[in-house]
Design a protein around this motif. Sequence first.
Motif, short mmCIF file in Angstrom:
data_model
loop_
_atom_site.label_atom_id
_atom_site.label_comp_id
_atom_site.label_asym_id
_atom_site.label_seq_id
_atom_site.Cartn_x
_atom_site.Cartn_y
_atom_site.Cartn_z
N GLU A 135 0.88 -1.02 0.00
CA GLU A 135 0.14 -0.08 0.06
C GLU A 135 0.88 1.19 0.17
O GLU A 135 1.68 1.23 0.80
CB GLU A 135 -0.93 0.04 1.16
N VAL A 136 0.86 2.12 -0.90
CA VAL A 136 1.58 3.39 -1.23
C VAL A 136 0.57 4.46 -0.89
O VAL A 136 -0.56 4.62 -1.51
CB VAL A 136 2.06 3.43 -2.61
N ASN A 137 1.15 5.35 -0.38
CA ASN A 137 0.42 6.75 0.19
C ASN A 137 0.25 7.75 -1.13
O ASN A 137 1.55 7.62 -1.74
CB ASN A 137 1.02 7.45 0.83
N ILE A 138 -0.61 8.23 -1.53
CA ILE A 138 -0.77 9.18 -2.50
C ILE A 138 -0.79 10.67 -1.82
O ILE A 138 -1.55 10.87 -1.04
CB ILE A 138 -1.89 8.96 -3.34
N GLU A 139 0.20 11.47 -2.23
CA GLU A 139 0.54 12.56 -1.57
C GLU A 139 -0.77 13.64 -2.18
O GLU A 139 -0.89 13.79 -3.32
CB GLU A 139 1.72 13.23 -2.00
N LEU A 140 -1.51 14.15 -1.34
CA LEU A 140 -2.64 15.01 -1.52
C LEU A 140 -2.20 16.37 -1.52
O LEU A 140 -1.90 16.83 -0.46
CB LEU A 140 -3.83 14.49 -0.93
N HIS A 141 -2.62 17.17 -2.26
CA HIS A 141 -2.71 18.57 -2.52
C HIS A 141 -3.89 19.44 -2.27
O HIS A 141 -4.80 18.87 -3.09
CB HIS A 141 -1.78 19.20 -3.71
N LYS A 142 -4.23 20.33 -1.60
CA LYS A 142 -5.41 21.05 -1.44
C LYS A 142 -5.47 22.25 -2.64
O LYS A 142 -4.50 23.05 -2.35
CB LYS A 142 -5.40 21.67 -0.07
N MET A 143 -6.37 22.19 -3.40
CA MET A 143 -6.41 22.90 -4.59
C MET A 143 -7.03 24.28 -4.24
O MET A 143 -6.47 25.38 -4.52
CB MET A 143 -7.27 22.23 -5.72
N LYS A 144 -8.20 24.35 -3.33
CA LYS A 144 -8.80 25.56 -3.23
C LYS A 144 -9.75 25.26 -2.07
O LYS A 144 -10.08 24.10 -1.80
CB LYS A 144 -9.86 26.00 -4.31
N GLU A 145 -10.11 26.46 -1.33
CA GLU A 145 -11.09 26.25 -0.33
C GLU A 145 -11.72 27.60 -0.47
O GLU A 145 -11.55 28.77 -0.34
CB GLU A 145 -10.47 26.29 1.01
N ASN A 184 -14.00 22.29 -0.69
CA ASN A 184 -12.46 21.67 -0.52
C ASN A 184 -12.27 20.54 -1.69
O ASN A 184 -13.25 19.86 -2.03
CB ASN A 184 -12.51 20.55 0.73
N LEU A 185 -11.30 20.96 -2.19
CA LEU A 185 -10.75 20.04 -3.43
C LEU A 185 -9.43 19.68 -3.26
O LEU A 185 -8.55 20.58 -3.11
CB LEU A 185 -10.98 20.83 -4.74
N PHE A 186 -9.19 18.33 -3.32
CA PHE A 186 -7.89 17.75 -3.02
C PHE A 186 -7.60 16.88 -4.29
O PHE A 186 -8.35 16.15 -4.98
CB PHE A 186 -7.86 16.74 -1.90
N TYR A 187 -6.10 16.75 -4.70
CA TYR A 187 -5.73 16.16 -5.92
C TYR A 187 -4.47 15.53 -5.43
O TYR A 187 -3.77 16.10 -4.60
CB TYR A 187 -5.77 17.04 -7.07
N GLY A 188 -4.12 14.63 -6.32
CA GLY A 188 -2.77 13.70 -6.02
C GLY A 188 -2.48 12.80 -7.48
O GLY A 188 -3.51 12.53 -7.98
N TYR A 189 -1.31 12.37 -7.38
CA TYR A 189 -0.85 11.62 -8.56
C TYR A 189 -0.38 10.34 -8.17
O TYR A 189 0.23 10.26 -7.33
CB TYR A 189 0.12 12.31 -9.52
N PHE A 190 -0.66 9.21 -9.14
CA PHE A 190 -0.15 7.98 -8.52
C PHE A 190 0.05 7.08 -9.98
O PHE A 190 -0.82 7.52 -11.24
CB PHE A 190 -1.09 7.34 -7.72
#
Length: 108
Positions: free
Chosen positions: A12-22, A100-106
């Motif tokens: 299991e690999v963690n996906i780093e999430l970034h907060k786009m906007k609030e 809230n919007l979060f995004y990450g890449y994997f």
Amino acid sequence: MALLCVNAFSEEVNIELHKMKEGPSTRSLTIDPVVTYDANTVHIYNSDNLLENLQVTVKDLLGNVVYSNAISISYNQPYSFILNNVESGVYEIELSYGTNLFYGYFCL
């Protein structure tokens, strides 16, 4: 963005999430989701509150949606889903909840 794709087997690999906007908040609820993946299975964890209507979207790098669903996730009860029939490559996951919007890449 530099992302090195390495196939991990049963890890299991963690996906780093970034907060786009609030935007302006109508509620005092803050969320801090954790997203991991293991092969082609994605897991979403929430340690704080019940999240209803959390919009989950997974796209390839061309912007094609390969998974989309509005889910509810309970305290300490992960939500998991399998990405079937997708090619190996880099994918973006987006989590949208209220303002809230979060995004990450994997990589798969």
